[in-house]
Design an enzyme around this catalytic site. Sequence first.
Site, short mmCIF file in Angstrom:
data_model
loop_
_atom_site.label_atom_id
_atom_site.label_comp_id
_atom_site.label_asym_id
_atom_site.label_seq_id
_atom_site.Cartn_x
_atom_site.Cartn_y
_atom_site.Cartn_z
N GLY A 225 32.77 21.13 12.54
CA GLY A 225 31.50 21.23 13.27
C GLY A 225 31.40 20.11 14.30
N HIS A 226 31.70 18.88 13.87
CA HIS A 226 31.66 17.75 14.81
C HIS A 226 32.66 17.95 15.95
CE1 HIS A 226 30.21 15.53 11.09
NE2 HIS A 226 29.27 15.25 11.97
N MET B 182 27.45 10.50 12.13
CA MET B 182 27.42 9.52 11.03
C MET B 182 28.78 9.50 10.33
SD MET B 182 23.60 9.51 9.51
CE MET B 182 23.70 11.02 8.60
N MET C 14 29.56 24.34 8.21
CA MET C 14 30.27 23.07 8.05
C MET C 14 29.27 21.92 7.86
SD MET C 14 33.45 23.64 8.22
CE MET C 14 34.11 25.28 8.25
N SER C 15 29.58 21.06 6.91
CA SER C 15 28.73 19.90 6.65
C SER C 15 29.59 18.81 6.03
CB SER C 15 27.62 20.29 5.65
OG SER C 15 27.05 19.14 5.08
N LEU D 264 33.76 13.30 9.56
CA LEU D 264 33.80 14.38 10.55
C LEU D 264 34.49 15.64 10.02
CD1 LEU D 264 34.70 12.32 13.75
CD2 LEU D 264 32.45 12.78 12.77
N GLN E 209 17.48 6.73 8.26
CA GLN E 209 17.12 8.13 8.16
C GLN E 209 17.29 8.70 6.75
OE1 GLN E 209 20.21 9.23 11.18
NE2 GLN E 209 20.37 11.12 10.01
N ASP F 72 21.28 21.36 12.53
CA ASP F 72 20.12 20.50 12.29
C ASP F 72 19.02 20.93 13.25
OD1 ASP F 72 21.21 18.45 10.34
OD2 ASP F 72 22.71 18.39 11.91
O1 PAF Z 1 23.06 14.63 12.97
C1 PAF Z 1 23.50 13.52 12.63
O2 PAF Z 1 24.64 13.34 12.24
C2 PAF Z 1 22.56 12.31 12.68
O3 PAF Z 1 21.27 12.67 12.33
C3 PAF Z 1 22.58 11.58 14.01
C4 PAF Z 1 22.07 12.45 15.14
C5 PAF Z 1 24.00 11.13 14.33
C6 PAF Z 1 21.70 10.34 13.95
O4 PAF Z 1 22.12 9.45 12.98
#
Ligand code: PAF
Length: 278
Positions: free
Chosen positions: A29-30, A23, A180-181, A26, A55, A146
């Site tokens: 972690g990403h 999302m 990380m978030s 970044l 979501q 997550d």
């Molecule tokens: O983990 C995330 O960043 C989101 O839940 C995802 C998997 C990209 C779905 O929007």
Amino acid sequence: MTRIIKKIDKELFLEEKCFIPTMGALHKGHLSLVRLGKKSTNAKTIVSIFLNKKQFNDKSDYDSYPIDLDGDIELLRKEEVDYIFIPDENYIYPKDFVELNDIKSGEKGSLFEGAHRPGHFDGVLTVVNRLFELVNPTSAVFGKKDAQQLYLIKEFFANKKNNLKIIEAEIIRDEYGLAMSSRNRFLSKKGIDIARNIFQILKNTKDYFFQNQDIQKAEAFGKELFNEYEINYDYLNFVDPKYFETPDKNQEKLLIITAAYVEGIRLIDNMEVIQSWT
Ligand code: PAF
């Protein structure tokens, strides 16, 4: 060379791809997901950036979610990903995408994190399903931070997309244990210090469990630690990572999951508990 795309054409649809959905906003972690994807496959890498309204059960959370598209693109270029997929809202959810297409995450999606964020996992599964349909990946990488999301995705797509390999990435933490978030960027320096205690609380709860072998008491102990640190929390639970339900204390693998608030920012984290009797 990295290509920025808004749509998936037929040629790309058919190409072998490792997919990392995000999302945006970044962080390290990403980037670890991207690196793991590259290391684990020979496929092209495609990272999507799409802030999925569906979501977010809380509109103000959606409205305040961090956005840094230029920064994200720069980071992904440095990682030499092949494609950055930045779709428009109406490409993901076109007018004829009726609510009937929404996926329900069921009972397992309404527990723990889902109990505090009603509809959240329905929104996650719905967008991941839609992204999978469009991107047609051969593998996809998701982070273990997550944990419930990862469990639900694995469960939901196990039969539906049995050619798809789900790659699981470890949690990336700073040197003091803070996971990380994207939300960490909202924390002040003092807030970061406070948030680092979440890792310590998980660790102490795990140690308490090893000493006492009592899940309920360990949960109560962990919650008491949150109170001592004056950190508000939504939950702290031991779960069975395989079925995401209340575990038996004798299981080899347990997971402690939590969600807490620091300076009004909601942070989630978890820690594995591996019991070995040999
Ligand atoms: O983990 C995330 O960043 C989101 O839940 C995802 C998997 C990209 C779905 O929007």
